[in-house]
Each structure stands twice: as C-alpha cells, then as structure tokens.
Design an enzyme around this catalytic site. Structure first.
Site, PDB file in Angstrom:
ATOM      1  N   GLU A 135      -6.769 -32.624  54.820  1.00 18.43           N
ATOM      2  CA  GLU A 135      -7.931 -31.739  54.874  1.00 18.43           C
ATOM      3  C   GLU A 135      -8.128 -31.111  53.501  1.00 18.43           C
ATOM      4  O   GLU A 135      -7.242 -31.181  52.650  1.00 18.43           O
ATOM      5  CB  GLU A 135      -7.718 -30.655  55.947  1.00 18.43           C
ATOM      6  CG  GLU A 135      -7.581 -31.237  57.341  1.00 18.43           C
ATOM      7  CD  GLU A 135      -7.448 -30.185  58.438  1.00 18.43           C
ATOM      8  OE1 GLU A 135      -7.418 -28.977  58.099  1.00 18.43           O
ATOM      9  OE2 GLU A 135      -7.376 -30.574  59.616  1.00 18.43           O
ATOM     10  N   PRO A 136      -9.292 -30.505  53.255  1.00 20.05           N
ATOM     11  CA  PRO A 136      -9.541 -29.926  51.937  1.00 20.05           C
ATOM     12  C   PRO A 136      -8.472 -28.940  51.481  1.00 20.05           C
ATOM     13  O   PRO A 136      -8.171 -28.849  50.293  1.00 20.05           O
ATOM     14  CB  PRO A 136     -10.901 -29.238  52.105  1.00 20.05           C
ATOM     15  CG  PRO A 136     -11.588 -30.024  53.180  1.00 20.05           C
ATOM     16  CD  PRO A 136     -10.500 -30.431  54.120  1.00 20.05           C
ATOM     17  N   GLY A 139      -3.237 -30.890  52.036  1.00 18.93           N
ATOM     18  CA  GLY A 139      -2.946 -32.268  51.665  1.00 18.93           C
ATOM     19  C   GLY A 139      -1.472 -32.550  51.898  1.00 18.93           C
ATOM     20  O   GLY A 139      -1.065 -33.039  52.941  1.00 18.93           O
ATOM     21  N   TRP A 164     -10.515 -37.023  51.953  1.00 25.37           N
ATOM     22  CA  TRP A 164      -9.894 -38.191  51.326  1.00 25.37           C
ATOM     23  C   TRP A 164      -9.653 -39.325  52.317  1.00 25.37           C
ATOM     24  O   TRP A 164      -8.593 -39.954  52.318  1.00 25.37           O
ATOM     25  CB  TRP A 164      -8.573 -37.808  50.647  1.00 25.37           C
ATOM     26  CG  TRP A 164      -8.667 -36.602  49.772  1.00 25.37           C
ATOM     27  CD1 TRP A 164      -8.090 -35.389  49.982  1.00 25.37           C
ATOM     28  CD2 TRP A 164      -9.406 -36.491  48.548  1.00 25.37           C
ATOM     29  NE1 TRP A 164      -8.416 -34.519  48.971  1.00 25.37           N
ATOM     30  CE2 TRP A 164      -9.233 -35.177  48.068  1.00 25.37           C
ATOM     31  CE3 TRP A 164     -10.199 -37.381  47.820  1.00 25.37           C
ATOM     32  CZ2 TRP A 164      -9.813 -34.717  46.900  1.00 25.37           C
ATOM     33  CZ3 TRP A 164     -10.791 -36.916  46.647  1.00 25.37           C
ATOM     34  CH2 TRP A 164     -10.590 -35.610  46.197  1.00 25.37           C
ATOM     35  N   ILE A 165     -10.639 -39.594  53.145  1.00 27.99           N
ATOM     36  CA  ILE A 165     -10.463 -40.601  54.192  1.00 27.99           C
ATOM     37  C   ILE A 165     -10.908 -41.969  53.674  1.00 27.99           C
ATOM     38  O   ILE A 165     -12.092 -42.194  53.415  1.00 27.99           O
ATOM     39  CB  ILE A 165     -11.262 -40.231  55.456  1.00 27.99           C
ATOM     40  CG1 ILE A 165     -10.898 -38.812  55.909  1.00 27.99           C
ATOM     41  CG2 ILE A 165     -11.010 -41.250  56.556  1.00 27.99           C
ATOM     42  CD1 ILE A 165      -9.421 -38.593  56.159  1.00 27.99           C
ATOM     43  N   GLY A 347      -6.754 -54.528  21.901  1.00 31.05           N
ATOM     44  CA  GLY A 347      -8.120 -54.057  22.109  1.00 31.05           C
ATOM     45  C   GLY A 347      -8.772 -54.675  23.320  1.00 31.05           C
ATOM     46  O   GLY A 347      -9.566 -54.023  24.016  1.00 31.05           O
ATOM     47  N   GLU A 370      -0.953 -41.173  50.514  1.00 32.08           N
ATOM     48  CA  GLU A 370       0.079 -41.204  51.564  1.00 32.08           C
ATOM     49  C   GLU A 370       1.360 -40.507  51.128  1.00 32.08           C
ATOM     50  O   GLU A 370       2.470 -40.983  51.348  1.00 32.08           O
ATOM     51  CB  GLU A 370       0.325 -42.645  52.021  1.00 32.08           C
ATOM     52  CG  GLU A 370      -0.900 -43.204  52.714  1.00 32.08           C
ATOM     53  CD  GLU A 370      -0.689 -44.541  53.394  1.00 32.08           C
ATOM     54  OE1 GLU A 370       0.447 -44.818  53.810  1.00 32.08           O
ATOM     55  OE2 GLU A 370      -1.668 -45.284  53.513  1.00 32.08           O
ATOM     56  N   THR A 372       2.203 -37.745  47.723  1.00 30.82           N
ATOM     57  CA  THR A 372       2.387 -37.883  46.284  1.00 30.82           C
ATOM     58  C   THR A 372       3.843 -38.241  45.976  1.00 30.82           C
ATOM     59  O   THR A 372       4.742 -38.030  46.797  1.00 30.82           O
ATOM     60  CB  THR A 372       2.046 -36.575  45.563  1.00 30.82           C
ATOM     61  OG1 THR A 372       2.996 -35.567  45.941  1.00 30.82           O
ATOM     62  CG2 THR A 372       0.631 -36.108  45.896  1.00 30.82           C
TER      63      THR A 372
END
Length: 390
Positions: A135-136, A139, A164-165, A347, A370, A372
C-alpha cells in the site's frame, strides 16, 4: 558479431518430460518473444497475447496440481522455465512469476471446493492474475496495511488502496490482502477479487525506469463486495498466507534475475569476441576476460542457490532462509553483471541500439520487488541470530 548469444544454457533437468518442456519454452522464446522484445519494451507494450499463449500451453500453472489444470512440475523445473523467459524479456518472465504468486493463496490455502471452482480457469483458462499486498504507506511493513474488509452476513465489503501492483488494471483476478480485525498481523485476511468487480479501479500506470512493457499501477477498492466464498484460508490467516506466497515468489524473482544476468553475459561475450581493437578481439585482453569470468561465476552461483532452495521446497522442507538468500544474491548479482555488460560494450553499451542498457535498468527493480534486499538481509539474520531485541 558471433553466434555465442544463441548458445543455450546447459541444464540438469530431472525427467524427460521436463526436458521436453524446456525445449518447448526455448522454441517459444525464439519464435514469439525474443524477436520483438526490444521494440515492444521501448513502446511500453504489454504482450497480453503471449500470456494467453503461455496459458494455453500450460506455462502459467506449472508448479500447481494437475488435478486443477496445473502442470504438476517441481519448483526446480518451473524456475528454470522462468529463467529462460526472463532472459528473453523480463516483462514476460516476471509476469509469469507474478501470476503464479497470485494463484498461490488459493492453491495452498483454499478449500477443495474453491480450488475446483476457480483454479482451472486461473491456471489454464487464459486469465491473468495480480497480487495485492503493498500500500502507499505500507511497503516493507506489510503488517501495518490499512485496506479493510468488513463482513455483512455472507458478504465482505472492501475499501482501500493498493500500490505497485504488477498487472494492475489489466488482471482478470486479484489476490487481495486486507484487514478484517484489529491492528497487527493477526487481523489480516486474504480474498480472491474478480478483475471486473464493481468499485474496483486502477490508477494510471507508473512511469518507470525499466520494465516499461509491464504495467504497474495503484488499485482502488471503493466498496468492493465479494462473497465469503472468495475468502481464502481462515479469517485472520491472511498475513501467514501472504508471507508463504512471498517465500515462493522470491524464488521466482531469483530465477528472473539470473535470466537477465545470463542474457547480459551472452551479449557481452558476443560483442567482445566480435569487436577488434589493436589488431585482436577485445575478449583477448586479460582485464576484460577477468570481468567476464567474474560475471559467469556470479551467475552460476546464483543459479545454484535458487535451485537448492527450490529443491528444499520440493522436498517439503523449510526454505524461507534460502529463498531470502537467493533473492538477495541473485538480484545483487544481476545488478553487477548488467552494469559490467554496459562497461564491456563501451559507448555502445550506453545506447539503445544494444540491450545492455535495458538489462541494467531492468535488473534494478529486482532488488526492490517482493521485499527489498535490505528486508532479505533482515530475514536471513533472523534465521541466523534470532529476532532483534528491543
């Protein structure tokens, strides 16, 4: 450029059936996934038709019981399939892992009646799933979630916001973890919510550094009503269900990380063998050869770690510590390997003409999702030394 990138990883598979399965996956990768991966990721296109094809081919239900339409394969085999998919395109490999995660609560904690009613369509009926825990404001601290389900007779009404679904807004079903009781882990339950439920809506997809083809969005539940027949497990068992799913899901992330790292190594080998400087292939220079050796060693070690954890799981033995170790090591290794691949291409590695920069951007998210890698270290430390005193 040489053909080194086309050489498949040699695998040790337990049965002839598993070897045939992997051959099928490699054929699908070469025909349907790899040729369009760079273009579709750049365009931010989700390949829903590939997931339909994988469902029809039995690839979205591999570790689940054949009785309910699954593949009946051990995790040892399933994870190697994920690795192959992720090496071709992480959106596909991670998507398959998330779908498997979304099915876990029902397959492991649902009643026989629930599994018979819902699982066949979820595993082989062309459906796509999503897993709703974060959820916001919660986490890593998932036990503090605030999405709430209130019971009224035989129906639950769910209100809240999930964040974050993966597959948010496009999934056909969501495994939703919501609070049904008091504060803390014991007041949480799990529900199977249909994707077309009234009151369910998705926010605009996140604008991300990588994985642009995989939609990630917040999910709003505004008076979503589900019958008690869609509650999974016992009331108050939801946090246990969520953690059990994450243990298995972390192995999926580990396999995906190794797949991305392997793709980066294959690219670096191909490039350095074909690129000539000072009259000889770049891969002849000792400094670069040592980088390649380190990259290969990290990949092999990561693969061995996730497979050992999978074998513990298949044997019905505890594997939570090993799953956390695998997720930690494999995703950190993927970040190092993909960064080195960019360096080895010079490069060219910094341009979108080669996929090295995409691999590096994609590897980063695997250290976060899933759980950190800081959380993984906490999990491992708890297994070694017990919980922290306070």
């Amino acid at each position: 450029m040489t053909d080194r990138a086309a050489q498949p990883v040699e695998r040790r598979l337990p049965t002839e059936e598993a070897r045939d399965l992997l051959a099928l996956v490699r054929e699908m990768v070469q025909r349907d996934i790899a040729p369009r991966a760079a273009e579709e990721e750049d365009a931010g296109r989700f390949p829903r038709e590939l997931f339909t094809l994988m469902s029809e081919s039995g690839l979205l239900g591999l570790p689940y019981d054949e009785e309910y339409g699954g593949g009946g394969q051990p995790y040892e085999v399933y994870l190697q399939v994920l690795e192959e998919l992720a090496a071709a395109r992480l959106t596909v490999g991670l998507g398959a892992s998330v779908h498997t995660l979304a099915c876990h609560a029902l397959a492991s904690f649902g009643t026989k009646e629930q599994r018979s009613e819902f699982l066949p369509a979820m595993l082989g009926g062309g459906l796509l799933g999503a897993y709703c825990l974060s959820e916001p404001s919660s986490g890593s601290d998932a036990a503090s979630l605030t999405t709430r389900a209130v019971r009224d007779g035989g129906t639950w009404t769910i209100n809240g916001t999930k964040a974050w679904i993966t597959h948010g807004g496009i999934a056909d079903f969501y495994t939703v973890i919501a609070r049904t009781g008091g504060e803390g882990a014991r007041g949480i339950s799990a529900f199977l919510v249909p994707g077309d439920a009234e009151g369910l809506s998705a926010a605009a997809p996140e604008r991300k550094m990588g994985m642009k083809g995989s939609p990630t969005a917040g999910l709003h539940l505004d008076g979503v009503r589900v019958p008690d027949a869609r509650r999974l497990g016992e009331e108050g068992q939801g946090f246990t269900i969520a953690l059990a799913a994450l243990d298995s899901g972390r192995l999926g992330i580990s396999a995906c990380a190794v797949g991305v790292a392997q793709a980066a190594l294959d690219l670096a080998l191909d490039f350095t063998a074909g690129r000539r400087q000072f009259g000889r292939p770049v891969s002849d220079f000792q400094g670069l050869r040592f980088m390649l050796a380190d990259m290969a060693t990290q990949i092999e070690a990561g693969r061995a770690l996730y497979l050992e954890a999978a074998r513990l799981r298949d044997a019905g033995l505890p594997f939570s510590k090993q799953a956390a170790m695998a997720k930690l090591f494999c995703t950190d290794a993927a970040m190092r390997v993909t960064t080195d691949a960019v360096q080895l291409l010079g490069g060219y590695g910094y341009t979108a003409d080669f996929p090295a920069e995409r691999f590096m951007r994609e590897a980063k998210v695997l250290q976060i999702v899933e759980g950190t890698n800081q959380i993984q270290r906490m999990v491992v430390a708890r297994h070694l030394a017990g919980p922290e005193s306070s």
